[in-house]
Write a protein that holds these residues in place. Structure first.
Motif, PDB file in Angstrom:
ATOM      1  N   ILE A  15     101.172  49.114  23.093  1.00 18.29           N
ATOM      2  CA  ILE A  15     100.214  49.292  22.008  1.00 18.29           C
ATOM      3  C   ILE A  15      99.568  47.941  21.703  1.00 18.29           C
ATOM      4  CG2 ILE A  15      99.852  50.000  19.621  1.00 18.29           C
ATOM      5  CD1 ILE A  15     102.214  51.856  19.864  1.00 18.29           C
ATOM      6  N   ASP A  16      98.284  47.851  21.962  1.00 18.99           N
ATOM      7  CA  ASP A  16      97.535  46.618  21.732  1.00 18.99           C
ATOM      8  C   ASP A  16      97.315  46.405  20.238  1.00 18.99           C
ATOM      9  OD1 ASP A  16      96.095  44.334  22.166  1.00 18.99           O
ATOM     10  OD2 ASP A  16      94.407  45.305  23.177  1.00 18.99           O
ATOM     11  N   ASP A  17      96.916  45.211  19.867  1.00 19.22           N
ATOM     12  CA  ASP A  17      96.653  44.851  18.475  1.00 19.22           C
ATOM     13  C   ASP A  17      95.224  45.259  18.117  1.00 19.22           C
ATOM     14  OD1 ASP A  17      96.307  43.681  15.989  1.00 19.22           O
ATOM     15  OD2 ASP A  17      97.516  41.933  16.499  1.00 19.22           O
ATOM     16  N   GLN A  18      95.105  46.329  17.324  1.00 25.57           N
ATOM     17  CA  GLN A  18      93.778  46.842  16.974  1.00 25.57           C
ATOM     18  C   GLN A  18      93.090  46.008  15.899  1.00 25.57           C
ATOM     19  OE1 GLN A  18      92.462  49.346  18.781  1.00 25.57           O
ATOM     20  NE2 GLN A  18      94.378  49.235  19.940  1.00 25.57           N
ATOM     21  N   ASN A  19      93.831  45.132  15.250  1.00 30.53           N
ATOM     22  CA  ASN A  19      93.264  44.342  14.153  1.00 30.53           C
ATOM     23  C   ASN A  19      92.939  42.904  14.549  1.00 30.53           C
ATOM     24  OD1 ASN A  19      93.512  46.473  12.212  1.00 30.53           O
ATOM     25  ND2 ASN A  19      95.709  46.077  12.149  1.00 30.53           N
ATOM     26  N   ALA A  20      93.159  42.572  15.795  1.00 29.73           N
ATOM     27  CA  ALA A  20      92.911  41.192  16.241  1.00 29.73           C
ATOM     28  C   ALA A  20      91.489  41.040  16.783  1.00 29.73           C
ATOM     29  CB  ALA A  20      93.923  40.799  17.318  1.00 29.73           C
ATOM     30  N   LEU A  74     106.489  40.913  11.705  1.00 33.05           N
ATOM     31  CA  LEU A  74     105.460  39.977  12.161  1.00 33.05           C
ATOM     32  C   LEU A  74     104.107  40.275  11.528  1.00 33.05           C
ATOM     33  CD1 LEU A  74     106.376  39.776  15.960  1.00 33.05           C
ATOM     34  CD2 LEU A  74     106.673  37.969  14.257  1.00 33.05           C
ATOM     35  N   ILE A  75     103.730  41.541  11.467  1.00 31.55           N
ATOM     36  CA  ILE A  75     102.416  41.832  10.893  1.00 31.55           C
ATOM     37  C   ILE A  75     102.407  41.578   9.380  1.00 31.55           C
ATOM     38  CG2 ILE A  75     101.718  43.454  12.688  1.00 31.55           C
ATOM     39  CD1 ILE A  75     102.346  45.739  10.731  1.00 31.55           C
ATOM     40  N   LYS A  76     103.548  41.750   8.731  1.00 31.00           N
ATOM     41  CA  LYS A  76     103.604  41.436   7.297  1.00 31.00           C
ATOM     42  C   LYS A  76     103.382  39.939   7.064  1.00 31.00           C
ATOM     43  CE  LYS A  76     106.349  41.937   3.087  1.00 31.00           C
ATOM     44  NZ  LYS A  76     106.024  40.589   2.599  1.00 31.00           N
ATOM     45  N   GLU A  77     104.023  39.112   7.888  1.00 32.11           N
ATOM     46  CA  GLU A  77     103.849  37.662   7.779  1.00 32.11           C
ATOM     47  C   GLU A  77     102.394  37.289   8.053  1.00 32.11           C
ATOM     48  OE1 GLU A  77     105.480  33.631   7.381  1.00 32.11           O
ATOM     49  OE2 GLU A  77     106.228  35.628   6.856  1.00 32.11           O
ATOM     50  N   ARG A  78     101.798  37.909   9.042  1.00 34.64           N
ATOM     51  CA  ARG A  78     100.402  37.613   9.371  1.00 34.64           C
ATOM     52  C   ARG A  78      99.472  38.017   8.231  1.00 34.64           C
ATOM     53  NH1 ARG A  78      97.555  40.295  14.576  1.00 34.64           N
ATOM     54  NH2 ARG A  78      97.617  42.126  13.214  1.00 34.64           N
ATOM     55  N   GLU A  79      99.731  39.168   7.632  1.00 34.93           N
ATOM     56  CA  GLU A  79      98.894  39.616   6.511  1.00 34.93           C
ATOM     57  C   GLU A  79      99.097  38.748   5.276  1.00 34.93           C
ATOM     58  OE1 GLU A  79     100.067  43.647   6.043  1.00 34.93           O
ATOM     59  OE2 GLU A  79      98.956  44.349   7.800  1.00 34.93           O
ATOM     60  N   ASP A  80     100.340  38.371   4.994  1.00 28.38           N
ATOM     61  CA  ASP A  80     100.624  37.577   3.799  1.00 28.38           C
ATOM     62  C   ASP A  80      99.919  36.227   3.829  1.00 28.38           C
ATOM     63  OD1 ASP A  80     102.168  39.606   2.819  1.00 28.38           O
ATOM     64  OD2 ASP A  80     104.105  38.680   3.282  1.00 28.38           O
ATOM     65  N   TYR A  81      99.833  35.628   5.019  1.00 25.57           N
ATOM     66  CA  TYR A  81      99.260  34.284   5.133  1.00 25.57           C
ATOM     67  C   TYR A  81      97.905  34.276   5.842  1.00 25.57           C
ATOM     68  CZ  TYR A  81     103.800  32.747   3.505  1.00 25.57           C
ATOM     69  OH  TYR A  81     104.942  32.563   2.746  1.00 25.57           O
ATOM     70  N   GLU A  82      97.396  35.479   6.119  1.00 28.11           N
ATOM     71  CA  GLU A  82      96.043  35.648   6.675  1.00 28.11           C
ATOM     72  C   GLU A  82      95.842  34.840   7.964  1.00 28.11           C
ATOM     73  OE1 GLU A  82      93.338  34.757   3.504  1.00 28.11           O
ATOM     74  OE2 GLU A  82      93.783  36.612   2.424  1.00 28.11           O
ATOM     75  N   VAL A 106     107.199  32.062  14.622  1.00 33.66           N
ATOM     76  CA  VAL A 106     106.177  32.643  15.500  1.00 33.66           C
ATOM     77  C   VAL A 106     104.799  32.082  15.166  1.00 33.66           C
ATOM     78  CG1 VAL A 106     104.999  34.788  16.133  1.00 33.66           C
ATOM     79  CG2 VAL A 106     107.487  34.763  15.868  1.00 33.66           C
ATOM     80  N   PHE A 107     104.550  31.859  13.887  1.00 34.88           N
ATOM     81  CA  PHE A 107     103.235  31.402  13.456  1.00 34.88           C
ATOM     82  C   PHE A 107     103.167  29.888  13.279  1.00 34.88           C
ATOM     83  CE2 PHE A 107     103.791  35.774  12.130  1.00 34.88           C
ATOM     84  CZ  PHE A 107     102.645  36.356  12.635  1.00 34.88           C
ATOM     85  N   ARG A 108     104.316  29.244  13.090  1.00 40.33           N
ATOM     86  CA  ARG A 108     104.336  27.779  12.981  1.00 40.33           C
ATOM     87  C   ARG A 108     104.385  27.109  14.341  1.00 40.33           C
ATOM     88  NH1 ARG A 108     108.969  27.041   8.322  1.00 40.33           N
ATOM     89  NH2 ARG A 108     107.741  27.728   6.519  1.00 40.33           N
ATOM     90  N   LYS A 109     104.681  27.905  15.376  1.00 36.72           N
ATOM     91  CA  LYS A 109     104.733  27.399  16.753  1.00 36.72           C
ATOM     92  C   LYS A 109     105.805  26.325  16.938  1.00 36.72           C
ATOM     93  CE  LYS A 109      99.911  28.514  17.632  1.00 36.72           C
ATOM     94  NZ  LYS A 109      98.632  28.071  18.189  1.00 36.72           N
ATOM     95  N   LYS A 110     106.964  26.577  16.343  1.00 36.10           N
ATOM     96  CA  LYS A 110     108.137  25.746  16.600  1.00 36.10           C
ATOM     97  C   LYS A 110     109.114  26.595  17.384  1.00 36.10           C
ATOM     98  CE  LYS A 110     107.767  23.021  12.352  1.00 36.10           C
ATOM     99  NZ  LYS A 110     108.445  22.656  11.079  1.00 36.10           N
TER     100      LYS A 110
END
Length: 425
Positions: A296-301, A320-328, A415-419
């Protein structure tokens, strides 16, 4: 016996004769690209609504506890609002198959209710304690569904159901572990039969194993279905391993299992917390007109903004999507691998090409690095991914809920901080 033994020594070439040839005459052994041919798993929307109303209506003339009546009413309400949770996706998969005049059999230690109280396949009248399976009352001309709570012997029960599926390839036969961890009690059946019988004896089998899997802080014995073990057993298209994240995809996966003209064992890592997650829902249109998606691809990216491609499987997607939404965050696309084996290589590599500005690919999982799907993905693409996972561990999960929550939150943020964790560990 001595004479037969002496005679056997004179045989120069062993011939493997098909077992139960008559029962399996319509089901050839399939391999390769044939495993990715789409099966038609559509079912009329109106018929699904009718099934939902039947399994949402208590039998007349009996008294039921208020909790049971609420559960049944919720089924009708979900269809009324066209938003279905995991339990409805599952029940409608069974109901639609029964309406196509095929049988279903489900066994396991707590399958009538469901370990996490989601299925309620059997309901009991309060006044008489009479038991009802509402799926057996859809129409006069339908298949039969049998749901049995079994004894606490995974080895014996899975062995029996493996034999049942062997004797009757036209019945959807399901064994569910109370927790995915408990399947290790049936390891001999899994190793010697489920994963190897097609290769050893040219004997296919269509049994389905449901293994509740997910890291919710429940401890080492209630977290992991040992995804890595099943992926180690996969070779020569011998079985299927899936980790679905939507009710619709699970619905189509169960229907696909019986709609194709061949049989392969199917191991499904099913959710626990996602059973009632507000975002883990599907529309009735997705059930009626959709099909199973291996990826399932990312339809919101936005393809033009994405520079980091995150692949994952299972429950961690919603974190993961919650973290992405919370910090945009807009630079990360999150792609779900729903079928791990056989691996959908063409679709996977199409997505790699689609995100043409990607500089980094991440494999994210909640399991420790020596578990889960990471080792499997590393073997397939040894130089593609960086990994975000818990450090290697002898235990599948920590025993402390507080400790688990702290480690899980840190993992998601990485995942989002890239550490990244040190891959040498």
């Amino acid at each position: 016996m001595e004479e037969e033994f002496k005679f056997s020594k004179s045989i120069e070439k062993t011939t493997i004769r098909p077992f139960m040839k008559q029962q399996w005459r319509s089901y050839p052994i399939m391999m390769g690209d044939m495993l990715f041919v789409k099966a038609n798993t559509k079912f009329p929307k109106e018929a699904l609504i009718k099934i939902a109303h039947t399994i949402g209506s208590p039998p007349e003339g009996h008294t039921f506890m208020s909790k049971i009546k609420t559960i049944l009413q919720n089924r009708i309400d979900m269809v009324k609002h066209y938003v279905l949770d995991w339990s409805m996706g599952e029940l409608l998969a069974y109901g639609s198959r029964l309406q196509e005049v095929f049988n279903v059999r489900i066994s396991g230690q707590d399958v009538e209710r469901g370990t996490f109280s989601h299925r309620h396949g059997i309901i009991k009248a309060e006044d008489s304690e009479q038991e009802f399976n509402l799926l057996n009352h859809l129409s006069e001309n339908q298949g039969r569904i049998a749901i049995y709570n079994s004894l606490l012997s995974e080895y014996g029960v899975l062995g029996f159901d493996y034999g049942y599926a062997m004797a009757d390839p036209d019945t959807l036969v399901i064994w569910e572990a109370q927790f995915g961890d408990f399947s290790n009690g049936a390891q001999i059946i899994i190793d010697q039969y489920l994963s190897a019988s097609e290769d050893k004896w040219k004997m296919p089998n269509g049994i389905v194993m449901l293994l509740p899997h997910g890291y919710e802080g429940q401890g080492a014995e209630h977290s992991s279905g040992r995804l890595e073990r099943y992926l180690q057993l996969c070779a020569k298209d011998n079985m299927q391993v899936a980790n679905c994240t939507t009710p619709a995809n699970f619905y189509h996966l169960l229907r696909r299992q019986m709609k194709r003209n061949f049989r392969k064992p199917l191991v499904v890592f099913t959710p626990k917390s996602l059973l009632r997650h507000p975002k883990c829902v599907s529309t009735i249109e997705q059930l009626a007109n959709g099909s199973f998606s291996e990826i399932i691809d990312d339809q919101n990216a936005d393809v033009e903004e994405v520079d980091t491609l995150v692949f994952c499987s299972g429950k961690i997607y919603y974190e993961l999507i919650k973290e992405r939404e919370d910090y945009e965050y807009t630079s990360h696309a999150i792609v779900r691998i729903e079928q791990l084996y056989p691996f959908p290589k063409r679709k996977f590599e199409y997505i790699l090409r689609k995100y043409h500005k990607v500089k980094e690919c991440i494999w994210a999982q909640e399991e420790p690095k020596n578990m889960g799907a990471w080792g499997y993905m590393l073997r397939k693409y040894p130089k593609l991914f960086k990994v975000i996972a818990q450090p290697v561990s002898a235990s599948t999960a920590p025993g402390s809920t507080i400790r688990h929550n702290i480690k899980q939150k840190e993992l998601i943020k990485q995942v989002f901080r890239k550490k990244f964790f040190d891959l040498s560990n």
